[in-house]
Motif scaffolding. Structure first.
Motif, mmCIF file in Angstrom:
data_model
loop_
_atom_site.group_PDB
_atom_site.id
_atom_site.type_symbol
_atom_site.label_atom_id
_atom_site.label_comp_id
_atom_site.label_asym_id
_atom_site.label_seq_id
_atom_site.Cartn_x
_atom_site.Cartn_y
_atom_site.Cartn_z
ATOM 1 N N SER A 277 0.827 -1.204 0.000
ATOM 2 C CA SER A 277 0.000 0.000 0.000
ATOM 3 C C SER A 277 0.863 1.256 0.000
ATOM 4 C CB SER A 277 -0.922 -0.008 1.212
ATOM 5 O OG SER A 277 -1.699 1.177 1.278
ATOM 6 N N TYR A 278 1.920 1.248 0.802
ATOM 7 C CA TYR A 278 2.820 2.400 0.854
ATOM 8 C C TYR A 278 3.457 2.655 -0.509
ATOM 9 C CZ TYR A 278 7.201 4.903 1.507
ATOM 10 O OH TYR A 278 8.248 5.782 1.356
ATOM 11 N N TRP A 279 3.935 1.563 -1.128
ATOM 12 C CA TRP A 279 4.617 1.726 -2.418
ATOM 13 C C TRP A 279 3.642 2.181 -3.499
ATOM 14 C CZ3 TRP A 279 9.457 1.900 -4.268
ATOM 15 C CH2 TRP A 279 9.599 1.854 -5.655
ATOM 16 N N ASN A 280 2.480 1.569 -3.553
ATOM 17 C CA ASN A 280 1.527 1.853 -4.620
ATOM 18 C C ASN A 280 0.813 3.190 -4.455
ATOM 19 O OD1 ASN A 280 2.125 -0.575 -5.878
ATOM 20 N ND2 ASN A 280 0.414 -1.677 -4.944
ATOM 21 N N ASN A 281 0.929 3.804 -3.275
ATOM 22 C CA ASN A 281 0.286 5.097 -3.012
ATOM 23 C C ASN A 281 1.302 6.065 -2.392
ATOM 24 O OD1 ASN A 281 -2.750 4.307 -3.450
ATOM 25 N ND2 ASN A 281 -1.894 2.701 -2.142
ATOM 26 N N PRO A 282 2.288 6.508 -3.175
ATOM 27 C CA PRO A 282 3.363 7.340 -2.618
ATOM 28 C C PRO A 282 2.868 8.721 -2.183
ATOM 29 C CG PRO A 282 3.504 7.301 -5.003
ATOM 30 C CD PRO A 282 2.450 6.298 -4.617
ATOM 31 N N PRO A 283 3.509 9.302 -1.175
ATOM 32 C CA PRO A 283 3.179 10.678 -0.780
ATOM 33 C C PRO A 283 3.428 11.647 -1.926
ATOM 34 C CG PRO A 283 4.552 9.594 0.876
ATOM 35 C CD PRO A 283 4.538 8.711 -0.321
ATOM 36 N N ALA A 284 2.788 12.793 -1.869
ATOM 37 C CA ALA A 284 2.872 13.760 -2.960
ATOM 38 C C ALA A 284 4.286 14.276 -3.171
ATOM 39 C CB ALA A 284 1.926 14.935 -2.692
ATOM 40 N N ASP A 285 5.117 14.279 -2.110
ATOM 41 C CA ASP A 285 6.466 14.835 -2.237
ATOM 42 C C ASP A 285 7.505 13.800 -2.660
ATOM 43 O OD1 ASP A 285 6.339 13.393 0.085
ATOM 44 O OD2 ASP A 285 7.544 14.800 1.280
#
Length: 362
Positions: A277-285
């Motif tokens: 989930s973290y990898w597939n939905n990266p933070p905007a920055d």
């Protein structure tokens, strides 16, 4: 200074007489070595050796009992004839991140160094790093950076030197693992590689063959074996047999065993889901990422029957057990003197040894 340049400064490249390719993998649970030799463009397994480590010799990636490690490495040298080797550094001590180097940057090195201190919390002059470009975007080049504290690298260099083994390279564990198990279309996509070991489970994500993310979970196969031993009152050998032969077979007769394993394996499943989930939905920055398309599993507990299917049902993408020899030789043409199930434990060491084979693009 880059990690590669630092190691080569201490241990310059040896003479043109290429020795057999050796890889040595130091983990918290054991020291494994593999020697590959190549004749006529075809590799074969020359030797393999493993020495279990007592608790506390290597802890959290730190060598706590260096004399013991030196003794083991010296024993490997005398037993196998290894005089030089490729080795790995512990992922727990690595800083691994992605950065976009703008197209107008002087060069990739300058772009990486521009905001290096924002990602690596080490004083100037105490870090060693390496980087690999992954792909180009409109904003610039996506680069994967791996950094270590110089003291960590020095410690691993010194134990090999004291053991009389010429160190040819050092790299993060998952880079060696990816070299061993990914090829073809997998090198053009994004793949999660899970090393389900005895004491820990390592999770890495490789984008176009370059490791860009790693994590370590303090759960391994020993926890599974202990649960079986406790619930079924059987010795360790019998617990290992039950784990590998029956594992996660979902039927009425196997319900008690699945229940005993579930508490541990569900933690691994949850960690895999969290990192996906973290990898597939990266933070905007952070740089945009390509979603993980598949998961491959290695390590001694990849032999747990039904585990890939269980993980696939939870992750929603294909999961399969790797062939650790995929980039060494074809099992249709050559069968090494190592059971396939055992080779899954040696995948990192195999990847290290592959780096030393001549005429290979490593």
């Amino acid at each position: 200074m880059s990690l590669r340049d630092f190691v080569l400064t201490v241990f310059p490249v040896p003479s043109p007489l290429a020795p057999p390719a050796a890889g040595i993998d130091i983990s918290s649970g054991s020291v494994k070595s593999i020697v590959l030799a190549e004749h006529g463009g075809h590799a074969h397994l020359q030797s393999f050796f493993e020495t279990p480590l007592p608790e506390g010799v290597v802890r959290g990636g730190d060598i706590e009992q260096r004399d013991r490690i030196v003794e083991i490495l010296r024993s490997i040298r005398l037993r196998t004839g290894i005089r030089s080797a490729h080795a790995c550094l512990p992922e727990r001590k690595a800083y691994i991140y992605e950065v976009i180097v703008p197209a107008d940057a002087k060069d990739l090195k300058a772009g990486v160094e521009y905001d290096f201190e924002a990602h690596v919390p080490l004083p100037p002059g105490e870090a060693i790093y390496a980087f690999q470009p992954i792909r180009r975007t409109e904003a610039g080049t996506v680069v994967s950076v791996t950094a270590y504290a110089k003291r960590v690298v020095n410690e691993y260099i010194s134990v090999f030197a004291d053991a009389g083994i010429h160190l040819r390279s050092l790299e993060v564990e998952s880079s060696a693992l990816v070299r061993a198990v990914l090829r073809g279309a997998d090198l053009e996509s994004t793949v999660m590689v899970i090393d389900f070991g005895r004491k820990t489970t390592r999770i890495a994500i490789a984008e176009q063959g370059v490791v860009a993310f790693t994590a370590t979970v303090d759960i391994g196969g020993d926890t599974l074996s202990s649960a079986i031993m406790k619930n079924f009152n059987v010795p360790e050998e019998e617990a290992e047999k039950l784990k590998n032969e029956r594992g996660f077979l979902m039927n009425k007769e196997n319900k008690d065993l699945v229940d005993a394993l579930m508490a541990t394996v569900s933690i691994v499943k949850e960690e895999v889901a969290r990192h996906l989930s973290y990898w597939n939905n990266p933070p905007a920055d952070e740089p945009p990422r390509r979603p993980v398309e598949k998961i491959v599993v290695c390590g001694g507990n990849a032999n747990l029957r039904g585990f890939p299917e269980y993980l696939e049902g939870a992750a929603g993408i294909p999961v399969s057990v790797v062939n650790a020899w995929t980039n060494a030789f074809s099992l249709d043409e050559y069968i090494p003197a190592m059971p396939f199930s055992v080779s899954l434990e040696y995948a990192t060491a195999i990847g290290l040894a592959l780096r030393g084979l001549p005429h290979r693009p490593w």
